[in-house]
Design an enzyme around this catalytic site. Structure first.
Site, PDB file in Angstrom:
ATOM      1  N   ASP A  51     -15.016 -53.566   7.439  1.00  0.00           N
ATOM      2  CA  ASP A  51     -13.890 -53.502   6.270  1.00  0.00           C
ATOM      3  C   ASP A  51     -13.447 -55.069   6.129  1.00  0.00           C
ATOM      4  O   ASP A  51     -12.654 -55.615   7.009  1.00  0.00           O
ATOM      5  CB  ASP A  51     -12.909 -52.459   6.817  1.00  0.00           C
ATOM      6  CG  ASP A  51     -11.492 -52.413   5.679  1.00  0.00           C
ATOM      7  OD1 ASP A  51     -11.256 -53.511   5.039  1.00  0.00           O
ATOM      8  OD2 ASP A  51     -11.129 -51.469   5.777  1.00  0.00           O
ATOM      9  N   HIS A  52     -13.874 -55.560   4.859  1.00  0.00           N
ATOM     10  CA  HIS A  52     -13.752 -57.056   4.956  1.00  0.00           C
ATOM     11  C   HIS A  52     -12.238 -57.582   4.961  1.00  0.00           C
ATOM     12  O   HIS A  52     -11.753 -58.634   5.147  1.00  0.00           O
ATOM     13  CB  HIS A  52     -14.400 -57.491   3.612  1.00  0.00           C
ATOM     14  CG  HIS A  52     -13.914 -57.155   2.418  1.00  0.00           C
ATOM     15  ND1 HIS A  52     -13.894 -56.286   1.746  1.00  0.00           N
ATOM     16  CD2 HIS A  52     -13.075 -58.086   1.666  1.00  0.00           C
ATOM     17  CE1 HIS A  52     -13.310 -56.295   0.448  1.00  0.00           C
ATOM     18  NE2 HIS A  52     -12.809 -57.657   0.509  1.00  0.00           N
TER      19      HIS A  52
ATOM     20  N   HIS B  95      -9.157 -50.208   3.210  1.00  0.00           N
ATOM     21  CA  HIS B  95      -8.388 -51.357   3.125  1.00  0.00           C
ATOM     22  C   HIS B  95      -6.808 -51.122   3.368  1.00  0.00           C
ATOM     23  O   HIS B  95      -6.216 -51.629   4.411  1.00  0.00           O
ATOM     24  CB  HIS B  95      -8.502 -52.224   2.108  1.00  0.00           C
ATOM     25  CG  HIS B  95      -9.945 -52.537   1.586  1.00  0.00           C
ATOM     26  ND1 HIS B  95     -10.951 -52.951   2.548  1.00  0.00           N
ATOM     27  CD2 HIS B  95     -10.423 -52.733   0.424  1.00  0.00           C
ATOM     28  CE1 HIS B  95     -11.853 -53.082   1.899  1.00  0.00           C
ATOM     29  NE2 HIS B  95     -11.790 -52.956   0.704  1.00  0.00           N
TER      30      HIS B  95
END
Ligand SMILES: NC(=O)C1=CN([C@@H]2O[C@H](COP(=O)(O)OP(=O)(O)OC[C@H]3O[C@@H](n4cnc5c(N)ncnc54)[C@H](OP(=O)(O)O)[C@@H]3O)[C@@H](O)[C@H]2O)C=CC1
Ligand SMILES: O=C1O[C@H](COP(=O)(O)O)[C@@H](O)[C@H](O)[C@H]1O
Length: 491
Positions: free
Chosen positions: A180-181, A243
């Protein structure tokens, strides 16, 4: 650079001709290499169906690094570590050849048998690729083997569970890195530090002193050329389930007893377990959906979502979601957590506002209307920093208090490096640190929370479009807070 922290590895990128690989992965690998966080002992194998060659991939790698950083240097030595194999993941005959290439590169680059598979492809292929990697012995080596899986992980809870079972048949949980950047963003990682390294905040971080929390992830961009993917996902699957839920759990978790992967995860999981699940018939009391209409951004006209692509002409997909989350635990009972995210909004920002409760009596203001609460603003993007809004008597204002802002902006501090999220996460994975990757339990609990919203909205047609491009979303999102006596703070 500590040699032990310079991973030796063959990285295999499934989806090497795609957008993510060229915009994020190649520039990140380059940065790691330039900083000495990758030794000379590395090779990258790019896979996709296109009939590229090593040379074509290398040209593209150079172009994407140039586009990202304009480093103005000869990139050929770096690019020479890249190899391409034309590969259809659905075609069994291609996997055996990959094993041969990897063994050869392992020998050439002395990578000690370490293998990292990065699945940068459409999610429907994830389970199948994992299975084939096992079937064709690609995950067997005398070093470590790890698998990075992109989001979205599933489409809802049942499909995510099926996918997880499929992947777990091939890989152990410790080998799986669900990326999950947002967890690689400097200021998202800083949430824990701000909370747990500062007595002044942590003592106040509860329902006695905080009145509400607001999390905004607004984007200026529209659906771009991802219409097919996006229309099937919408803002809930694209941003909220992953996010935003990650940010919320970092904001609300209890202090971990140690800063280890397991301890941090376990605290985040407890937050997700305490999140009140909203029944389908009550969704509209807690959540607002929106879809953008035509409008203007930066003085340029932009089309409505439904006009972006023929396929979207009658779309009922939300490009915006706002909601009120309720946490049923001792620390947070009674504190609403408001979240909003959307495309084609007025500005690009990821921002958190912690609003503190008012004093019981205020001596310094003319009327309660003019009272200004203390706010802690954590700005994740595009500025990175924190601002604390206090009240003080500015010179010449008599006995009146006025808000003042104590601001710390990371970009303004020379020497502080703010690496791209993907760069950090790639490095973490290569050194075996899974702290900033999502555990299956987090993925599962997030889906269980959003599934009723998805179900409620999939059966009812929305009154779309309902917000103008270039605005901050539909009016109903403002009303969501107004009925609790709050409003969205400017970000
Ligand atoms: N792009 C982004 O900014 C972000 C992307 N993601 C996620 O990353 C993943 C990839 O996204 P993105 O790069 O945008 O997608 P793209 O559509 O740009 O790339 C898909 C890649 O898959 C390859 N491919 C498709 N079918 C096959 C096949 N049968 N066999 C082998 N290769 C195949 C394509 O190459 P070819 O046609 O040559 O086969 C291409 O390289 C997705 O899960 C997405 O959700 C997550 C966050 C941000
Ligand atoms: O995962 C995604 O994130 C981007 C936004 O990422 P950011 O780092 O630019 O904030 C979003 O545009 C995309 O739709 C989504 O898939």
């Amino acid at each position: 650079m500590n040699q032990a922290l310079q991973p030796k590895v063959v990285i295999v990128i499934f989806g090497a001709t795609g957008d993510l690989a060229s915009r994020k992965l190649y520039p990140s690998i380059y940065n790691l290499y330039k900083k000495g966080q990758l030794s000379e002992n590395f090779a990258v194998v790019g896979l996709a169906r296109r009939p590229w060659t090593d040379e074509v991939l290398r040209e593209n790698v150079e172009k994407s690094v140039d586009k990202a950083f304009s480093p103005n240097e000869d990139l050929s030595e770096f690019a020479s570590h890249f190899y391409y194999q034309s590969f259809d993941v659905t075609d069994d005959s291609t996997y055996a050849g990959l094993n041969t290439l990897m063994s050869k590169l392992d020998e050439t680059y002395q990578t000690e048998g370490n293998r990292l598979f990065y699945l940068a492809m459409a999610p429907n292929f994830f389970g199948m690729i994992a299975k084939k990697l096992k079937e064709y012995g690609l995950k067997e080596s005398n070093g470590w083997t790890r698998l990075i899986i992109e989001k979205p992980f599933g489409h809802d809870h049942p499909s995510a569970e099926d996918l997880n079972n499929e992947i777990r048949e091939a890989f152990d949980e410790e080998q799986i890195y669900r990326i999950d950047h947002y967890l690689g963003k400097e200021m998202v990682q800083n949430i824990e530090v701000i909370r747990f390294a500062n007595g002044i905040f942590e003592h106040l971080w509860n329902n006695q002193f905080i009145s509400n929390i607001q999390v905004t992830a607004s984007e200026v961009l529209g659906v771009e050329d991802r219409a097919r993917y996006y229309d099937d996902s919408g803002a809930i699957r694209d941003m909220l389930q992953n996010h935003i839920m990650q940010i919320v759990s970092l904001l609300l978790m209890e202090p971990p007893i140690k800063l280890t992967t397991d301890e941090i995860r376990s605290e985040k999981i407890k937050v997700l377990r305490a999140l009140r699940k909203i029944e389908e018939d009550k969704i509209d009391q807690y959540f607002v959906r929106g879809q953008y209409d035509a409008g203007e951004i930066d003085s340029e006209a932009v089309p409505a979502y439904r006009a972006e692509d023929q396929e979207l002409a009658e779309s009922n997909t939300e490009t915006y979601v706002a909601g009120k989350l309720v946490i049923d635990n001792y620390r947070w009972a009674g504190v609403p957590i408001y979240i909003r995210t959307g495309k084609r909004m007025a500005k690009k920002a990821i921002n958190i506002v912690i609003q503190f409760k008012d004093l019981p009596m205020n001596l310094y203001y003319k009327s309660s209307k003019e009272r200004y609460p203390n706010l802690l603003n954590i700005s994740i993007q595009p500025n990175e920093g924190i601002t604390l809004t206090l009240n003080a008597n500015k010179s010449g204002s008599g006995t009146l208090a006025e808000p003042i802002h104590l601001a710390y902006n990371q970009h303004a501090v020379p020497g502080i490096n703010t690496p791209e999220a993907y760069e950090k996460l790639l490095f973490d994975c290569m050194v075996g640190d899974a702290t900033n990757f999502t555990h299956w339990d987090e993925v599962a609990l997030s889906w269980k929370f959003v599934d009723p919203i998805l179900n409620a909205w999939s059966t009812k047609k929305a009154d779309f479009p309902n917000y103008k491009s270039g605005s901050m979303g539909p009016k109903a999102a403002d009303e969501l807070l107004e009925k609790d006596g709050f409003h969205w703070w400017d970000i």
